[in-house]
Scaffold this motif. Structure first.
Motif, PDB file in Angstrom:
ATOM      1  N   PRO A 197       0.833  -1.209   0.000  1.00 21.07           N
ATOM      2  CA  PRO A 197       0.000   0.000   0.000  1.00 21.07           C
ATOM      3  C   PRO A 197       0.864   1.254   0.000  1.00 21.07           C
ATOM      4  CG  PRO A 197       0.011  -1.013   2.175  1.00 21.07           C
ATOM      5  CD  PRO A 197       0.701  -1.974   1.247  1.00 21.07           C
ATOM      6  N   LYS A 198       0.282   2.374  -0.396  1.00 20.40           N
ATOM      7  CA  LYS A 198       1.017   3.633  -0.506  1.00 20.40           C
ATOM      8  C   LYS A 198       1.674   4.037   0.802  1.00 20.40           C
ATOM      9  CE  LYS A 198       0.485   8.422  -2.086  1.00 20.40           C
ATOM     10  NZ  LYS A 198      -0.460   9.439  -2.626  1.00 20.40           N
ATOM     11  N   ASP A 199       0.954   3.874   1.911  1.00 18.58           N
ATOM     12  CA  ASP A 199       1.539   4.255   3.196  1.00 18.58           C
ATOM     13  C   ASP A 199       2.675   3.326   3.593  1.00 18.58           C
ATOM     14  OD1 ASP A 199      -0.253   2.124   3.620  1.00 18.58           O
ATOM     15  OD2 ASP A 199      -0.557   2.680   5.699  1.00 18.58           O
ATOM     16  N   GLY A 200       2.620   2.091   3.119  1.00 16.38           N
ATOM     17  CA  GLY A 200       3.712   1.159   3.370  1.00 16.38           C
ATOM     18  C   GLY A 200       4.982   1.568   2.650  1.00 16.38           C
ATOM     19  N   ILE A 201       4.840   2.008   1.394  1.00 16.01           N
ATOM     20  CA  ILE A 201       5.991   2.485   0.630  1.00 16.01           C
ATOM     21  C   ILE A 201       6.605   3.700   1.311  1.00 16.01           C
ATOM     22  CG2 ILE A 201       6.736   3.488  -1.570  1.00 16.01           C
ATOM     23  CD1 ILE A 201       4.560   1.825  -2.927  1.00 16.01           C
ATOM     24  N   GLU A 202       5.752   4.588   1.786  1.00 11.36           N
ATOM     25  CA  GLU A 202       6.235   5.789   2.480  1.00 11.36           C
ATOM     26  C   GLU A 202       7.031   5.415   3.727  1.00 11.36           C
ATOM     27  OE1 GLU A 202       6.869   9.788   3.240  1.00 11.36           O
ATOM     28  OE2 GLU A 202       6.032   8.851   1.441  1.00 11.36           O
ATOM     29  N   LYS A 203       6.553   4.436   4.466  1.00 14.06           N
ATOM     30  CA  LYS A 203       7.262   4.006   5.665  1.00 14.06           C
ATOM     31  C   LYS A 203       8.606   3.355   5.315  1.00 14.06           C
ATOM     32  CE  LYS A 203       3.186   3.248   8.578  1.00 14.06           C
ATOM     33  NZ  LYS A 203       2.350   2.247   9.270  1.00 14.06           N
TER      34      LYS A 203
ATOM     35  N   LYS B 218      16.473  -1.210   5.517  1.00 11.98           N
ATOM     36  CA  LYS B 218      17.140  -0.048   6.097  1.00 11.98           C
ATOM     37  C   LYS B 218      18.624  -0.044   5.715  1.00 11.98           C
ATOM     38  CE  LYS B 218      13.872   2.048   8.443  1.00 11.98           C
ATOM     39  NZ  LYS B 218      13.407   3.401   8.051  1.00 11.98           N
ATOM     40  N   THR B 219      19.221  -1.221   5.725  1.00  7.95           N
ATOM     41  CA  THR B 219      20.633  -1.330   5.351  1.00  7.95           C
ATOM     42  C   THR B 219      20.821  -1.022   3.873  1.00  7.95           C
ATOM     43  OG1 THR B 219      20.889  -3.045   7.038  1.00  7.95           O
ATOM     44  CG2 THR B 219      22.644  -2.840   5.405  1.00  7.95           C
ATOM     45  N   CYS B 220      19.885  -1.475   3.024  1.00  9.26           N
ATOM     46  CA  CYS B 220      19.945  -1.166   1.590  1.00  9.26           C
ATOM     47  C   CYS B 220      19.937   0.344   1.363  1.00  9.26           C
ATOM     48  CB  CYS B 220      18.762  -1.800   0.861  1.00  9.26           C
ATOM     49  SG  CYS B 220      18.787  -3.594   0.775  1.00  9.26           S
ATOM     50  N   LEU B 221      19.023   1.025   2.030  1.00 10.43           N
ATOM     51  CA  LEU B 221      18.916   2.478   1.879  1.00 10.43           C
ATOM     52  C   LEU B 221      20.186   3.173   2.353  1.00 10.43           C
ATOM     53  CD1 LEU B 221      15.232   2.910   3.071  1.00 10.43           C
ATOM     54  CD2 LEU B 221      16.070   3.218   0.741  1.00 10.43           C
ATOM     55  N   TYR B 222      20.773   2.662   3.417  1.00 17.60           N
ATOM     56  CA  TYR B 222      22.012   3.237   3.937  1.00 17.60           C
ATOM     57  C   TYR B 222      23.139   3.084   2.914  1.00 17.60           C
ATOM     58  CZ  TYR B 222      26.265   3.697   6.695  1.00 17.60           C
ATOM     59  OH  TYR B 222      27.506   4.062   7.134  1.00 17.60           O
ATOM     60  N   TYR B 223      23.290   1.879   2.366  1.00 18.16           N
ATOM     61  CA  TYR B 223      24.337   1.638   1.372  1.00 18.16           C
ATOM     62  C   TYR B 223      24.145   2.518   0.139  1.00 18.16           C
ATOM     63  CZ  TYR B 223      26.572  -2.488   3.502  1.00 18.16           C
ATOM     64  OH  TYR B 223      27.292  -3.335   4.304  1.00 18.16           O
ATOM     65  N   LEU B 224      22.913   2.651  -0.321  1.00 20.27           N
ATOM     66  CA  LEU B 224      22.639   3.471  -1.500  1.00 20.27           C
ATOM     67  C   LEU B 224      22.967   4.939  -1.247  1.00 20.27           C
ATOM     68  CD1 LEU B 224      19.348   1.759  -2.652  1.00 20.27           C
ATOM     69  CD2 LEU B 224      21.418   1.988  -4.037  1.00 20.27           C
ATOM     70  N   LYS B 225      22.610   5.433  -0.086  1.00 17.55           N
ATOM     71  CA  LYS B 225      22.915   6.820   0.253  1.00 17.55           C
ATOM     72  C   LYS B 225      24.418   7.058   0.242  1.00 17.55           C
ATOM     73  CE  LYS B 225      22.155  10.331   3.827  1.00 17.55           C
ATOM     74  NZ  LYS B 225      21.554  10.612   5.167  1.00 17.55           N
ATOM     75  N   GLN B 226      25.180   6.103   0.747  1.00 19.20           N
ATOM     76  CA  GLN B 226      26.635   6.248   0.797  1.00 19.20           C
ATOM     77  C   GLN B 226      27.258   6.320  -0.597  1.00 19.20           C
ATOM     78  OE1 GLN B 226      26.679   7.055   4.241  1.00 19.20           O
ATOM     79  NE2 GLN B 226      28.750   6.322   3.910  1.00 19.20           N
ATOM     80  N   GLN B 227      26.555   5.764  -1.601  1.00 12.02           N
ATOM     81  CA  GLN B 227      27.116   5.676  -2.957  1.00 12.02           C
ATOM     82  C   GLN B 227      26.342   6.520  -3.976  1.00 12.02           C
ATOM     83  OE1 GLN B 227      28.621   1.411  -3.754  1.00 12.02           O
ATOM     84  NE2 GLN B 227      27.169   1.132  -2.064  1.00 12.02           N
ATOM     85  N   LYS B 228      25.590   7.498  -3.470  1.00 10.93           N
ATOM     86  CA  LYS B 228      24.810   8.391  -4.334  1.00 10.93           C
ATOM     87  C   LYS B 228      23.811   7.628  -5.199  1.00 10.93           C
ATOM     88  CE  LYS B 228      28.511  11.865  -4.512  1.00 10.93           C
ATOM     89  NZ  LYS B 228      27.947  12.663  -3.417  1.00 10.93           N
ATOM     90  N   GLY B 229      23.334   6.491  -4.685  1.00 11.09           N
ATOM     91  CA  GLY B 229      22.320   5.712  -5.381  1.00 11.09           C
ATOM     92  C   GLY B 229      20.940   6.007  -4.820  1.00 11.09           C
ATOM     93  N   LYS B 230      19.941   5.339  -5.344  1.00 11.66           N
ATOM     94  CA  LYS B 230      18.575   5.559  -4.857  1.00 11.66           C
ATOM     95  C   LYS B 230      17.721   4.321  -5.085  1.00 11.66           C
ATOM     96  CE  LYS B 230      17.359   7.973  -9.144  1.00 11.66           C
ATOM     97  NZ  LYS B 230      16.954   9.263  -9.752  1.00 11.66           N
ATOM     98  N   LEU B 231      16.622   4.263  -4.342  1.00  9.86           N
ATOM     99  CA  LEU B 231      15.685   3.155  -4.432  1.00  9.86           C
ATOM    100  C   LEU B 231      14.304   3.702  -4.744  1.00  9.86           C
ATOM    101  CD1 LEU B 231      15.800  -0.007  -3.777  1.00  9.86           C
ATOM    102  CD2 LEU B 231      14.662   0.608  -1.646  1.00  9.86           C
ATOM    103  N   ASN B 232      13.657   3.139  -5.760  1.00  8.35           N
ATOM    104  CA  ASN B 232      12.298   3.542  -6.104  1.00  8.35           C
ATOM    105  C   ASN B 232      11.389   2.320  -6.037  1.00  8.35           C
ATOM    106  OD1 ASN B 232      10.159   3.800  -8.595  1.00  8.35           O
ATOM    107  ND2 ASN B 232      10.412   5.734  -7.506  1.00  8.35           N
ATOM    108  N   ILE B 233      10.229   2.485  -5.446  1.00  5.38           N
ATOM    109  CA  ILE B 233       9.269   1.392  -5.331  1.00  5.38           C
ATOM    110  C   ILE B 233       7.957   1.798  -5.987  1.00  5.38           C
ATOM    111  CG2 ILE B 233       7.988  -0.117  -3.763  1.00  5.38           C
ATOM    112  CD1 ILE B 233      10.139   0.396  -1.665  1.00  5.38           C
ATOM    113  N   SER B 234       7.507   0.997  -6.943  1.00  5.62           N
ATOM    114  CA  SER B 234       6.214   1.205  -7.595  1.00  5.62           C
ATOM    115  C   SER B 234       5.350  -0.011  -7.311  1.00  5.62           C
ATOM    116  CB  SER B 234       6.409   1.389  -9.106  1.00  5.62           C
ATOM    117  OG  SER B 234       5.164   1.476  -9.766  1.00  5.62           O
ATOM    118  N   SER B 235       4.201   0.206  -6.678  1.00  4.22           N
ATOM    119  CA  SER B 235       3.389  -0.944  -6.280  1.00  4.22           C
ATOM    120  C   SER B 235       1.939  -0.559  -6.034  1.00  4.22           C
ATOM    121  CB  SER B 235       3.975  -1.562  -5.000  1.00  4.22           C
ATOM    122  OG  SER B 235       3.287  -2.737  -4.637  1.00  4.22           O
ATOM    123  N   GLN B 236       1.067  -1.544  -6.212  1.00  2.00           N
ATOM    124  CA  GLN B 236      -0.340  -1.442  -5.853  1.00  2.00           C
ATOM    125  C   GLN B 236      -0.735  -2.745  -5.173  1.00  2.00           C
ATOM    126  OE1 GLN B 236      -2.510   1.048  -6.182  1.00  2.00           O
ATOM    127  NE2 GLN B 236      -1.202   2.455  -7.320  1.00  2.00           N
TER     128      GLN B 236
END
Length: 223
Positions: A150-156, A180-198
């Motif tokens: 759900p949308k609120d899940g993606i936001e969390k 959380k670890t994935c997001l941390y690693y991506l931030k350290q390397q100027k990467g990003k994570l996008n989630i598209s879902s319904q």
């Protein structure tokens, strides 16, 4: 993910032990196959311990150019029993693309996202792994036809300080630590994570890294 894998391996071992229909040779083959897969699980656990050590000692990341498939193929091998257990089909394309990242953390991210896709995809579902290149990024795209978010899940997941976790389609547990670890690693390397879902329509997760080396002065990133 180690818990889900170990559950599958225990069931397979019990099946071999309790079966009256297997010959000695067949039993040996099954046990050899199980031993090989257990070795893959040990490799994964070793990588988790290594990650923990790096966090404690605040070791830097070491980005370099490498072939995406060099990391993705071992992950598929590691997770193949969980995939088979749920009868999920996996397709892939363009995995030979080159990427600039810390290879160990890239593998951690892909493994976590793929495991989540397996976790939230029902039996006989499907997952795809594709590498796409834009002018500025190399994207690893993992899509499934699972239960969705759900949308609120993606936001969390992406923005909240909360640890977001839900059970999988086969009641697989989770903690929220991996994402959380994935997001941390991506931030350290100027990467990003996008989630598209319904909900009930599946999920697509795009892992993006800069296409070219964004660190011209050093190939070492301090944690």
């Amino acid at each position: 993910e180690s818990s889900a894998a170990s559950d599958v391996y225990k069931r397979q071992l019990l099946n071999v032990i309790n079966s009256d229909n297997l010959s000695l040779q067949e039993s040996k083959q099954h046990l050899k196959s199980l031993s090989d897969r257990t070795e893959n699980l040990l490799v994964f656990l070793d990588s988790m311990l290594n990650w923990s050590r790096k966090q404690i000692e605040q070791e830097p990341l070491y980005p370099s150019y490498f072939n995406c498939n060099d990391s993705i193929q071992p992950i598929k091998t590691l997770l193949k029993d969980i995939i088979s257990f749920k009868n999920i089909s996996i397709t892939s394309s363009n995995l030979e693309s080159e990427i600039y990242a810390d290879q160990e953390s890239y593998a951690f991210i892909v493994r976590n996202i793929l495991h989540n896709a397996i976790k939230f995809t029902p039996e006989y579902g499907s997952i795809s792994i594709d590498i796409s290149e834009t002018e500025y990024e190399v994207q690893t795209i993992i899509s499934d036809n699972g239960i969705g978010i759900p949308k609120d899940g993606i936001e969390k997941i992406l923005n909240s300080a909360e640890w977001y976790s839900t059970s999988g389609t086969s009641k697989e547990p989770g903690t929220g630590l991996g994402i959380k670890t994935c997001l941390y690693y991506l931030k350290q390397q100027k990467g990003k994570l996008n989630i598209s879902s319904q909900p009930d329509e599946g999920t697509t997760v795009t892992i993006s890294f800069p296409k070219n080396n964004p660190y011209s002065k050093s190939s070492r990133l301090e944690m």
